[in-house]
Write an enzyme that holds these catalytic residues in place. Structure first.
Site, mmCIF file in Angstrom:
data_model
loop_
_atom_site.group_PDB
_atom_site.id
_atom_site.type_symbol
_atom_site.label_atom_id
_atom_site.label_comp_id
_atom_site.label_asym_id
_atom_site.label_seq_id
_atom_site.Cartn_x
_atom_site.Cartn_y
_atom_site.Cartn_z
ATOM 1 N N LYS A 36 0.830 -1.215 0.000
ATOM 2 C CA LYS A 36 0.000 0.000 0.000
ATOM 3 C C LYS A 36 0.863 1.263 0.000
ATOM 4 O O LYS A 36 0.557 2.248 0.657
ATOM 5 C CB LYS A 36 -0.926 -0.006 1.215
ATOM 6 C CG LYS A 36 -1.871 -1.197 1.218
ATOM 7 C CD LYS A 36 -2.867 -1.113 2.333
ATOM 8 C CE LYS A 36 -3.795 -2.295 2.396
ATOM 9 N NZ LYS A 36 -4.429 -2.695 1.173
ATOM 10 N N CYS A 37 1.910 1.242 -0.768
ATOM 11 C CA CYS A 37 2.898 2.318 -0.805
ATOM 12 C C CYS A 37 2.848 3.006 -2.171
ATOM 13 O O CYS A 37 2.462 2.391 -3.167
ATOM 14 C CB CYS A 37 4.288 1.694 -0.573
ATOM 15 S SG CYS A 37 5.675 2.823 -0.722
ATOM 16 N N GLY A 38 3.254 4.256 -2.209
ATOM 17 C CA GLY A 38 3.342 4.954 -3.486
ATOM 18 C C GLY A 38 4.307 4.269 -4.449
ATOM 19 O O GLY A 38 4.192 4.421 -5.667
#
Length: 161
Positions: A36-38
């Site tokens: 769930k990271c950029g």
């Protein structure tokens, strides 16, 4: 690989015990990952590196970590499913670990000592920090999260010659 890196136990996302000795003779790209990271879209680039170079001796190893913004909240099953469904990940994934602090996995403790970051800092600053290890087991280089997997091609090709 340097003896101490070779002997460090790691556990696959499916619960199998391994060491980096299982990948001896290959160039290894070790990455701390998160769902769930950029930078999560880098999974696609990592998978492409794996597909393009695995037959020439590269292995990509993904180590999920929840230490940065709690961006890897799921359990191993959820992580594995997410990576397969969203990015077609087929390279080896490992059990979720810590990369910093008193519970940091021994592999990352060693990698950070061998290749400190900016200004000599051993801390990993964010998800998708990458460590490239040569076929001879020597750590070649540390790459920041902003470095895209495709930007590693020339380094990888040099190692695989």
């Amino acid at each position: 690989m340097s003896a101490n890196l070779l002997s460090i136990p790691v556990t696959t996302i499916k619960g199998e015990s391994k060491t980096l000795a299982d990948f001896s003779g290959k160039a290894v790209l070790v990455v701390n990952t998160a769902s769930k990271c950029g930078f999560t879209p880098q999974y696609e680039g990592l998978e492409k590196l794996w597909q393009d170079y695995k037959d020439q001796g590269l292995v990509v190893l993904g180590f999920p970590c929840n230490q940065f913004g709690k961006q890897e909240p799921g359990n191993e099953g959820a992580i594995s499913e997410f990576c397969e469904l969203n990015f077609g990940v087929s390279f080896p994934l490992f059990k979720k670990i810590d990369v910093n602090g008193s519970n940091a996995h021994p592999l990352f403790v060693q990698l950070k000592k061998l290749a400190p970051g900016l200004l000599g800092s051993e801390r990993i600053k964010w998800n998708f920090t990458k460590f490239l290890i040569g076929k001879d087991g020597q750590l070649v280089k540390r790459f920041a999260p902003l470095t895209k997997p495709e930007d590693l091609k020339s380094e990888i090709e040099t190692l695989l010659k």
